[in-house]
Write an enzyme that holds these catalytic residues in place. Structure first.
Site, mmCIF file in Angstrom:
data_model
loop_
_atom_site.group_PDB
_atom_site.id
_atom_site.type_symbol
_atom_site.label_atom_id
_atom_site.label_comp_id
_atom_site.label_asym_id
_atom_site.label_seq_id
_atom_site.Cartn_x
_atom_site.Cartn_y
_atom_site.Cartn_z
ATOM 1 N N ASP A 1 0.862 -1.177 0.000
ATOM 2 C CA ASP A 1 0.000 0.000 0.000
ATOM 3 C C ASP A 1 0.908 1.240 0.000
ATOM 4 O OD1 ASP A 1 0.920 0.225 2.589
ATOM 5 O OD2 ASP A 1 -1.063 0.235 3.532
ATOM 6 N N CYS B 1 3.107 -3.244 4.148
ATOM 7 C CA CYS B 1 2.252 -2.125 4.568
ATOM 8 C C CYS B 1 2.969 -1.445 5.727
ATOM 9 C CB CYS B 1 0.838 -2.586 4.899
ATOM 10 S SG CYS B 1 0.674 -3.732 6.282
ATOM 11 N N THR C 1 2.738 -2.114 8.995
ATOM 12 C CA THR C 1 3.182 -3.101 9.983
ATOM 13 C C THR C 1 3.339 -4.509 9.416
ATOM 14 O OG1 THR C 1 0.894 -3.623 10.513
ATOM 15 C CG2 THR C 1 1.952 -1.885 11.843
ATOM 16 N N HIS D 1 8.824 -23.485 9.907
ATOM 17 C CA HIS D 1 7.810 -24.091 10.778
ATOM 18 C C HIS D 1 6.403 -24.008 10.191
ATOM 19 C CE1 HIS D 1 10.125 -24.341 14.784
ATOM 20 N NE2 HIS D 1 11.003 -24.083 13.823
ATOM 21 N N HIS E 1 6.144 -30.559 11.625
ATOM 22 C CA HIS E 1 5.615 -29.312 11.069
ATOM 23 C C HIS E 1 4.505 -29.572 10.045
ATOM 24 C CE1 HIS E 1 8.617 -27.226 13.230
ATOM 25 N NE2 HIS E 1 9.635 -27.615 12.482
HETATM 26 C C1 RB5 Z 1 -1.892 2.629 6.507
HETATM 27 O O1 RB5 Z 1 -1.944 3.835 7.208
HETATM 28 C C2 RB5 Z 1 -1.735 1.469 7.483
HETATM 29 O O2 RB5 Z 1 -2.882 1.316 8.232
HETATM 30 C C3 RB5 Z 1 -1.413 0.186 6.725
HETATM 31 O O3 RB5 Z 1 -0.264 0.379 5.962
HETATM 32 C C4 RB5 Z 1 -1.107 -1.050 7.531
HETATM 33 O O4 RB5 Z 1 -0.165 -0.792 8.533
HETATM 34 C C5 RB5 Z 1 -2.232 -1.822 8.013
HETATM 35 O O5 RB5 Z 1 -2.056 -2.891 8.616
#
Ligand code: RB5
Length: 149
Positions: A8, A65, A67, A98, A134
């Site tokens: 994203d 993204c 996280t 795993h 596994h």
């Molecule tokens: C975008 O702001 C953020 O929410 C997205 O990149 C991501 O971290 C969602 O899990």
């Protein structure tokens, strides 16, 4: 080997460097977007990558993204996908060895680019899950899912 990659807007700055690392490793890349830092919705790219892997148009997938977690939640809705969000090289290796993760999810807001590149390398260098310990657990998940293998 062919890898589908998507991000994203938050993950976009890491996408081209990861593509370059994959190409250095001799891997063919399918880039499903996004193409800028303009705000967009991570599920679009998660589903594109997951669908490409599930349909065997790609062997593996990488998603970026903020996280890695939103991408993993969305990608794991696609049958046959095992997407793991990682924040360490140890986890990147473990999700292959795993959990036999066929999609790696990473975050641009949780890790530096050099760290993320090391996660991609660790994941690709790891041996996919072998041994009944596994594979039995992975089979339990795919059986519960309805089986798509
Ligand atoms: C975008 O702001 C953020 O929410 C997205 O990149 C991501 O971290 C969602 O899990």
């Amino acid at each position: 080997m062919k890898i589908a990659i998507g991000s994203d807007h938050a993950g976009f700055p890491y996408k081209d460097p990861i593509v370059a690392r994959l190409k250095e490793r001799g891997i063919d890349v399918i880039d499903v977007g996004t193409a800028s830092t303009a705000s967009t919705d991570y599920p679009i790219y998660a589903f594109r990558v997951a669908d490409a892997v599930a349909a065997k148009h790609a062997d593996l997938g990488v998603l970026i993204c903020g996280t890695g977690i939103g991408m993993s939640i969305a990608a794991n809705k696609v049958q046959g996908i095992r997407a793991g969000a990682v924040q360490s090289a140890f986890a990147a290796s473990a999700v292959r060895e795993h959990n036999d993760c066929n999609v790696l999810c990473v975050g641009s807001r949780t890790n530096t680019l050099p760290e993320v590149l090391s996660f991609v390398d660790a994941w690709l260098d790891a041996t996919p899950a072998t041994g009944e310990r596994h594979t039995k657990r992975i089979r339990m998940i795919s059986d519960y899912e309805g089986g798509n293998k």
